[in-house]
Design a protein around this motif. Structure first.
Motif, PDB file in Angstrom:
ATOM      1  N   MET A   1       0.831  -1.205   0.000  1.00  0.00           N
ATOM      2  CA  MET A   1       0.000   0.000   0.000  1.00  0.00           C
ATOM      3  C   MET A   1       0.866   1.256   0.000  1.00  0.00           C
ATOM      4  N   ALA A   2       1.934   1.240   0.791  1.00  0.00           N
ATOM      5  CA  ALA A   2       2.801   2.414   0.870  1.00  0.00           C
ATOM      6  C   ALA A   2       3.525   2.667  -0.441  1.00  0.00           C
ATOM      7  N   GLY A   3       3.782   1.652  -1.222  1.00  0.00           N
ATOM      8  CA  GLY A   3       4.426   1.849  -2.509  1.00  0.00           C
ATOM      9  C   GLY A   3       3.467   2.199  -3.625  1.00  0.00           C
ATOM     10  N   PHE A   4       2.248   1.648  -3.538  1.00  0.00           N
ATOM     11  CA  PHE A   4       1.285   1.854  -4.622  1.00  0.00           C
ATOM     12  C   PHE A   4       0.756   3.287  -4.665  1.00  0.00           C
ATOM     13  N   LEU A   5       0.493   3.878  -3.530  1.00  0.00           N
ATOM     14  CA  LEU A   5      -0.086   5.230  -3.526  1.00  0.00           C
ATOM     15  C   LEU A   5       0.861   6.283  -4.111  1.00  0.00           C
ATOM     16  N   PRO A   6       2.127   6.344  -3.703  1.00  0.00           N
ATOM     17  CA  PRO A   6       3.021   7.309  -4.374  1.00  0.00           C
ATOM     18  C   PRO A   6       3.266   6.968  -5.845  1.00  0.00           C
ATOM     19  N   PHE A   7       3.307   5.661  -6.160  1.00  0.00           N
ATOM     20  CA  PHE A   7       3.502   5.272  -7.555  1.00  0.00           C
ATOM     21  C   PHE A   7       2.346   5.743  -8.418  1.00  0.00           C
TER      22      PHE A   7
ATOM     23  N   ILE B   1       5.920  14.308  -0.867  1.00  0.00           N
ATOM     24  CA  ILE B   1       4.909  14.581   0.156  1.00  0.00           C
ATOM     25  C   ILE B   1       4.047  13.355   0.418  1.00  0.00           C
ATOM     26  N   VAL B   2       3.596  12.687  -0.635  1.00  0.00           N
ATOM     27  CA  VAL B   2       2.754  11.494  -0.453  1.00  0.00           C
ATOM     28  C   VAL B   2       3.534  10.389   0.240  1.00  0.00           C
ATOM     29  N   THR B   3       4.789  10.199  -0.123  1.00  0.00           N
ATOM     30  CA  THR B   3       5.608   9.182   0.534  1.00  0.00           C
ATOM     31  C   THR B   3       5.763   9.482   2.018  1.00  0.00           C
ATOM     32  N   ALA B   4       6.035  10.725   2.353  1.00  0.00           N
ATOM     33  CA  ALA B   4       6.203  11.098   3.760  1.00  0.00           C
ATOM     34  C   ALA B   4       4.915  10.885   4.545  1.00  0.00           C
TER      35      ALA B   4
ATOM     36  N   TRP C   1      13.019   0.149  10.424  1.00  0.00           N
ATOM     37  CA  TRP C   1      13.212  -0.480   9.129  1.00  0.00           C
ATOM     38  C   TRP C   1      11.916  -0.562   8.338  1.00  0.00           C
ATOM     39  N   ARG C   2      10.795  -0.688   9.056  1.00  0.00           N
ATOM     40  CA  ARG C   2       9.525  -0.704   8.331  1.00  0.00           C
ATOM     41  C   ARG C   2       9.269   0.648   7.666  1.00  0.00           C
ATOM     42  N   ALA C   3       9.674   1.727   8.307  1.00  0.00           N
ATOM     43  CA  ALA C   3       9.517   3.044   7.691  1.00  0.00           C
ATOM     44  C   ALA C   3      10.388   3.159   6.438  1.00  0.00           C
ATOM     45  N   VAL C   4      11.590   2.625   6.486  1.00  0.00           N
ATOM     46  CA  VAL C   4      12.472   2.657   5.317  1.00  0.00           C
ATOM     47  C   VAL C   4      11.883   1.813   4.190  1.00  0.00           C
ATOM     48  N   LEU C   5      11.415   0.614   4.525  1.00  0.00           N
ATOM     49  CA  LEU C   5      10.875  -0.268   3.496  1.00  0.00           C
ATOM     50  C   LEU C   5       9.565   0.246   2.921  1.00  0.00           C
ATOM     51  N   CYS C   6       8.719   0.825   3.769  1.00  0.00           N
ATOM     52  CA  CYS C   6       7.459   1.392   3.263  1.00  0.00           C
ATOM     53  C   CYS C   6       7.718   2.594   2.372  1.00  0.00           C
ATOM     54  N   GLY C   7       8.648   3.430   2.757  1.00  0.00           N
ATOM     55  CA  GLY C   7       8.969   4.586   1.921  1.00  0.00           C
ATOM     56  C   GLY C   7       9.615   4.184   0.610  1.00  0.00           C
ATOM     57  N   GLY C   8      10.500   3.205   0.668  1.00  0.00           N
ATOM     58  CA  GLY C   8      11.239   2.820  -0.522  1.00  0.00           C
ATOM     59  C   GLY C   8      10.539   1.851  -1.438  1.00  0.00           C
ATOM     60  N   SER C   9       9.404   1.315  -1.012  1.00  0.00           N
ATOM     61  CA  SER C   9       8.743   0.301  -1.842  1.00  0.00           C
ATOM     62  C   SER C   9       8.209   0.877  -3.155  1.00  0.00           C
ATOM     63  N   THR C  10       8.144   2.182  -3.268  1.00  0.00           N
ATOM     64  CA  THR C  10       7.767   2.785  -4.544  1.00  0.00           C
ATOM     65  C   THR C  10       8.796   2.451  -5.619  1.00  0.00           C
TER      66      THR C  10
END
Length: 143
Positions: free
Chosen positions: A6-12, A47-50, A70-79
């Motif tokens: 979900m964290a990667g799909f929304l910014p993508f 902004i959306v990623t943050a 690490w979950r914050a890093v992985l959620c942010g970077g999953s885009t």
């Protein structure tokens, strides 16, 4: 893993349309001329990623799971993983490239670029979550 998807799909989804024009200019030899729109889309991506990473960190802290780093890093970077997935779509559906050299060149360079996006957006997600966690824990009164 569902949080990271979900964290990667929304910014993508915010940058999906511009990716086609960027790929067409880099790999399809077309001229890209609207740099102001590209800058606005980049700001929206940051902004959306943050905000998504902050929201997911809040949900994680609400269930008393305090290992959010690490979950914050992985959620942010999953885009970056979604952008690499878009590379497969672009290569097989939109481009006229073929052969071993073009395939390895395209996917090698795109892996490097997507890894850079993973690191950049993971850093943005981590720093935004860190500021959020520092702000909410600063407001706690311990007596």
């Amino acid at each position: 893993i569902p949080q990271m998807v979900m964290a990667g799909f929304l910014p993508f989804s915010a940058i999906y349309i511009e990716l086609y024009y960027i790929f067409a200019s880099v790999w399809g030899h077309k001229v890209y001329t609207i740099y102001s729109i590209l800058f606005i889309v980049f700001i929206i991506l940051v902004i959306v990623t943050a905000f998504i990473t902050i929201a997911l960190t809040y949900f994680q802290l609400a269930v008393e799971d305090h290992e959010w780093w690490w979950r914050a890093v992985l959620c942010g970077g999953s885009t970056g993983c979604f952008i690499y997935g878009y590379c497969f779509y672009y290569y097989y559906a939109r481009s006229d490239m073929s052969g071993f050299m073009q395939t390895s060149f395209f996917f090698g360079y795109m892996w490097t670029i997507c890894y850079g996006f993973f690191l950049m957006l993971g850093n943005i997600g981590f720093r935004a979550s860190k500021l959020f966690v520092m702000h909410i824990y600063k407001a706690i009164k311990c007596e």
